[in-house]
Enzyme design. Structure first.
Site, short mmCIF file in Angstrom:
data_model
loop_
_atom_site.label_atom_id
_atom_site.label_comp_id
_atom_site.label_asym_id
_atom_site.label_seq_id
_atom_site.Cartn_x
_atom_site.Cartn_y
_atom_site.Cartn_z
N HIS A 83 0.76 -1.27 -0.16
CA HIS A 83 0.23 -0.22 0.23
C HIS A 83 0.72 1.96 -0.21
O HIS A 83 0.68 2.36 0.93
CB HIS A 83 -1.30 -0.09 1.19
N HIS A 123 -6.39 7.75 -2.76
CA HIS A 123 -7.24 6.36 -1.55
C HIS A 123 -6.97 5.55 -0.66
O HIS A 123 -7.32 5.37 0.32
CB HIS A 123 -7.96 5.66 -2.44
N ASP A 124 -5.18 5.42 -0.43
CA ASP A 124 -4.70 4.66 0.38
C ASP A 124 -3.31 5.72 1.11
O ASP A 124 -2.41 5.04 1.56
CB ASP A 124 -3.95 3.24 -0.52
N GLN A 302 -4.19 -17.09 -3.32
CA GLN A 302 -4.53 -16.29 -4.87
C GLN A 302 -5.52 -17.14 -5.81
O GLN A 302 -6.33 -16.08 -6.25
CB GLN A 302 -3.25 -16.15 -5.72
N PHE A 305 -9.12 -16.29 -4.16
CA PHE A 305 -9.30 -14.25 -3.82
C PHE A 305 -9.79 -14.29 -5.77
O PHE A 305 -10.58 -13.61 -5.59
CB PHE A 305 -7.84 -13.59 -3.80
#
Ligand SMILES: COc1ccc(-c2ccn(C[C@@H](O)CN3CCOCC3)n2)cc1OC1CCCC1
Ligand SMILES: [Zn+2]
Length: 352
Positions: A83, A123-124, A302, A305
């Protein structure tokens, strides 16, 4: 003093120019942009997109103030594996490409486009590399501040708007009060919608919402595909709903990229999750799902996800803009197959 071509001084301007030729492409290598922009991928990507979309003229933006804001924003992204500012640059460039889809040729106002790019860039910001749940479980002051509700999303918004109050960073000074209000409203709405706890709700509404949009899609008399494509939405509320979904898609777009890019993001998110798991373990806290480096099954995680979250979301999105997002669906499919192959390969290796 003149502004550098891509917003930041770099000895690799020629190489950066070559990369930025792909600013409209899904295949842009954001890691190369980060390296050749002296770790200013967010600043250079945002500045290049603003120039290309003529937003600097449209909103009478001071280029210097825009650069001041972007460099300050970028410096408030922390040096965490996933992030970080490269992720923000990646999501910003992704939403820029999604906004270029012919279906949206006549959909959004310039102000909505400005708000969407701004929301993606911020946004992060100041993300500490741990999840909302971790902040809540560890009684972090951010969880206290935001009452355990969309803690990181609220924090990034607050930090980003605080930076705007700085006189020489206020690149939206020439927007009217009404425009500033709308920009703030849309940005808040979009960033809060990136909270995974809202994912279920988005998936619930997306089906019926897209069906209603398809019904409205102008069926122009001549067969020219672009006019046939364009989604015209009269309600700002509906346009913001679309932008909310778009940022969420961009935020969860790693598996839609080429394998060589996608696997770099997997390495980064696992670094970040495993580091959180280390902190939970040493604090005697229960270790969060997928955060235990000792029992991690990266490939399985993954595949899960992709199957549970990314593929269903992108299939809904691709349906709305058909045939424009087939490349993303194809990449998801081949990437999932690659991870399945890794697993099958693993078991046969163990048998030898
Ligand atoms: C490449 O892999 C991933 C890439 C992305 C993600 C992922 C999870 C949540 N998000 C979205 C938030 O970051 C939303 N943020 C929060 C903070 O506030 C702002 C908005 N993204 C998870 C990934 O893999 C996980 C590890 C194994 C399976 C799942
Ligand atoms: Zn994100």
């Amino acid at each position: 003093d003149t502004i550098p071509r891509f917003g930041t001084e770099t000895p690799h301007e020629a190489k950066l120019a070559e990369l930025m030729d792909n600013i409209d492409a899904w295949g842009l290598n954001i890691f190369d942009v980060h390296n050749y922009s002296q770790s200013h991928s967010l600043t250079s990507v945002m500045y290049t997109i603003f120039k290309k979309r003529n937003l600097i003229e449209t909103f009478r933006i001071s280029p210097q103030k825009l650069i001041n804001y972007l460099v300050t924003l970028e410096s408030h992204y922390l040096d965490v594996p996933y992030h970080c500012s490269i992720h923000a640059a990646d999501v910003t460039q992704a939403i820029h490409v999604l906004l270029l889809i012919p279906s949206f040729e006549n959909t959004f106002t310039d102000l909505e486009i400005l708000a969407a790019l701004f929301a993606a860039a911020i946004h992060d910001v100041d993300h500490p590399g741990v999840t909302n749940q971790y902040l809540i479980n560890s009684d972090n002051e951010l969880a206290l501040m935001y009452n355990d509700t969309s803690v990181l999303e609220n924090h990034s918004l607050a930090v980003a708007f605080k930076l705007l109050q700085n006189e020489d960073c206020d690149f939206i000074e020439n927007l009217s009060d009404e425009q500033r209000k709308i920009l703030r409203q849309i940005s808040i709405d979009m960033v809060l919608a990136t909270d995974m706890s809202k994912h279920g709700a988005i998936m619930q509404t997306i089906q019926s919402f897209h069906q209603s949009l398809k019904a409205k899609q102008c069926k122009d008399s001549n067969s020219n595909s672009s006019t046939n494509d364009s989604l015209v939405l009269t309600e700002q509320k509906e346009r913001v709903q679309l932008l909310r979904e778009m940022l969420h898609c961009a935020d969860l777009s790693n598996p839609t990229k080429h394998l060589s890019i996608y696997t770099q993001w997997v390495d980064r998110i696992m670094d970040e999750f495993h580091y959180q798991g280390d902190r939970e373990r040493s604090a005697g806290m229960p270790i969060s799902p997928m955060c235990n480096r000792r029992t991690a099954d990266i490939e399985m995680a993954q595949i899960g996800f992709i199957q549970a979250i990314v593929e269903p979301l992108w299939q809904m999105w691709a349906q709305l803009v058909y045939p424009h997002c087939q490349q993303m669906l194809d990449n998801i499919d081949s990437n999932r197959q690659w991870y399945e192959y890794q697993i099958s390969n693993r078991s046969s290796r163990n048998n030898t």
